[in-house]
Design an enzyme around this catalytic site. Structure first.
Site, PDB file in Angstrom:
ATOM      1  CE1 TYR B 108      -4.380  -1.282   0.683  1.00  0.00           C
ATOM      2  CE2 TYR B 108      -3.120  -2.948   1.846  1.00  0.00           C
ATOM      3  CZ  TYR B 108      -4.305  -2.520   1.272  1.00  0.00           C
ATOM      4  OH  TYR B 108      -5.401  -3.338   1.285  1.00  0.00           O
ATOM      5  CE1 TYR B 147      -2.416  -6.435   4.027  1.00  0.00           C
ATOM      6  CE2 TYR B 147      -3.345  -6.148   1.829  1.00  0.00           C
ATOM      7  CZ  TYR B 147      -3.430  -5.988   3.195  1.00  0.00           C
ATOM      8  OH  TYR B 147      -4.533  -5.391   3.731  1.00  0.00           O
ATOM      9  NE  ARG B 157      -7.488  -9.942   4.722  1.00  0.00           N
ATOM     10  CZ  ARG B 157      -8.417  -9.078   4.308  1.00  0.00           C
ATOM     11  NH1 ARG B 157      -8.206  -7.786   4.397  1.00  0.00           N
ATOM     12  NH2 ARG B 157      -9.564  -9.499   3.822  1.00  0.00           N
ATOM     13  CG  HIS B 160      -8.406  -7.101   0.128  1.00  0.00           C
ATOM     14  ND1 HIS B 160      -7.250  -7.701   0.560  1.00  0.00           N
ATOM     15  CD2 HIS B 160      -8.439  -5.888   0.748  1.00  0.00           C
ATOM     16  CE1 HIS B 160      -6.622  -6.896   1.400  1.00  0.00           C
ATOM     17  NE2 HIS B 160      -7.314  -5.782   1.529  1.00  0.00           N
ATOM     18  CG  HIS B 162     -10.090  -1.955   1.584  1.00  0.00           C
ATOM     19  ND1 HIS B 162     -10.432  -2.513   2.789  1.00  0.00           N
ATOM     20  CD2 HIS B 162      -8.789  -2.270   1.386  1.00  0.00           C
ATOM     21  CE1 HIS B 162      -9.377  -3.122   3.310  1.00  0.00           C
ATOM     22  NE2 HIS B 162      -8.367  -2.990   2.473  1.00  0.00           N
TER      23      HIS B 162
END
Lengths: 206, 242
Positions: B108, B147, B157, B160, B162
């Site tokens: 991120y 990640y 995770r 995905h 959000h």
């Protein structure tokens, strides 16, 4: 066999996670991308009413401030009118009624500047006390938490507020009441939100 | 415009509970008291509205909205599209949809993310758009990577995105996550598994949509979003009391 109801199911909620700022407040994540970030100005320049500041912390079940929260506020203007087509009445040009803030990464403090809302009409013709609806998301919160902020200098209105009065535990109502103080001649309301444990804030299923 | 009316009760057994042991952060961040149910008032059945002046066309193109001129984010080029509907299957037009995600390596662009996969200099990771009159929306992006995260020491995770949606009322406000069809990490994820019902979990998995793919350019996934439905005012509900 019976007939089938053809409703869809609501999309299930998931936590906003630790990096909610990237999507909803990228400046705070450390980069500028949008021409305009949304939710920075709730009331706008033309709103009538008393200018106030609201500040607080969100505290977890261990007593620690939560430092990755995003809060959204939704409120009426000083006359108790929401800027929405299903509400009778007009709001001032530029009055959004909605704001979005994040907590400070180091201290967990959050705050926003707005105007104090007026009394909106509740159900069955009962006026509600002035309040701001809040929605809280963060890592570890699976479904956004709804609560309401009321004002401690509105004791008379609060005493008859139809929502506060559905809380049967009278001592819990106090968790929804922000405390007024003056700072440099300007009103600041303190509103700490406790997610769990002693003095746990009241959360609503709205 | 119809008279103000309530939204259907949110099915709290369909959504995840606040407390879910295996998603460790929820343990200290979940209220212990029961939620207090409200009969909705004007405060709940109204909500903020957004217009095309709030977003730009470029905001929905994550391949380019943070890229240097002439450059592009690295990764599997995808289109994410779908409709925002309510539980009555009615489209939700003119509503704000915001997304955020990691880059193709699972990193991120956030000062708190210290994962060793590198930042992509041409990828910001956020986008937003407003649904059209049919409730339709689309984004262009790269498929995010999985990640690791500190829950159990070897938790990863699934890929995905959000997703945040407003609807027309504060009562419809929703944040969720989109997963991708076929990802083997979905079944192992403690965050996905906070949702008790398998059919509900399936509702978060975007389907590969070859029909919407652009040949030799981008592959598409379809993700419909359902917000709370609204009761018809069959009988006077005394909302305004007059």
């Amino acid at each position: 066999m019976v007939q089938k109801l053809d409703y869809l199911k609501e999309t299930p909620s998931q936590t906003a996670g630790p990096y909610v700022h990237i999507g909803l407040a990228p400046g705070a994540a450390g980069f500028d991308i949008y021409e305009r970030e949304l939710g920075r100005d709730i009331a706008g320049p033309n709103a009538k009413g008393e200018r106030i500041r609201i500040e607080g912390l969100v505290i977890d079940g261990t007593g620690s401030p939560v430092k990755d929260v995003m809060l959204e506020a939704w409120q009426a203007n000083a006359e108790g009118i929401y800027p929405h087509p299903e509400q009778a009445g007009e709001t001032e040009e530029g009055f959004k009624g909605w704001g979005r803030v994040i907590t400070d990464f180091d201290t967990g403090e959050w705050g926003f500047d707005t105007i104090k809302p007026g009394r909106a009409m509740g159900r069955n013709g009962h006026l509600m006390a002035p309040h701001i609806s809040l929605w809280i998301v963060a890592r570890g919160i699976n479904v956004g938490l709804n609560t309401r902020l009321y004002f401690d200098d509105e004791a008379e209105a609060n005493a008859t507020d139809p929502v506060l009065n559905v809380i049967e535990w009278e001592n819990r109502r106090a968790t929804l009441i922000a405390k007024r103080e003056m700072r440099d001649g300007a009103p600041v309301y303190r509103f700490d939100i406790t997610l769990q444990g002693d003095n746990e804030t009241v959360f609503f299923d709205i | 415009m119809s008279k103000p009316a309530e939204f259907f009760q949110r099915d709290r057994e369909w959504h995840p509970p606040a407390f879910s042991q295996d998603y460790k952060t929820s343990v200290a961040r979940s209220p212990q008291n029961a939620l207090i149910s409200l009969e909705q008032t004007v405060s709940e059945i109204t909500g903020p509205r957004f217009g095309h002046g709030d977003v730009t066309e470029m905001d929905r193109d994550l391949l380019h909205n943070y890229a240097k001129p002439g450059e592009c984010a690295i990764g599997e080029r995808i289109i994410v599209h779908g409709r925002v509907l309510d539980e009555n299957a009615r489209p939700v037009p003119n509503t704000l949809v915001e997304i955020w995600q990691a880059n193709a390596g699972g990193r991120y662009r956030h000062k708190k993310d210290a994962y060793l996969a590198p930042i992509d200099p041409n990828f910001g990771g956020c986008g937003r758009t407003i649904t059209d009159e049919n409730g339709y929306y689309y984004f262009r992006s790269v498929k995010p990577g999985a990640y690791p995260w500190r829950n159990w020491v070897n938790n990863w995770r699934p890929a995905h995105i959000h997703v945040s949606v407003f609807g027309t009322a504060f009562a419809q406000r929703l944040i969720t996550q989109l997963y991708f069809e076929g990802d083997p990490l979905i079944a192992k994820c403690p965050i996905v598994n906070t949702i008790p019902d398998q059919a509900a979990r399936g509702q978060l998995i975007a389907a590969l949509d070859m029909n919407a793919s652009v040949p030799l350019d981008s592959i598409a996934y379809k993700f419909d979003i359902v917000l709370r439905g609204r009761r018809s005012t069959l009988f006077e509900n005394r909302m305004e009391g007059n």
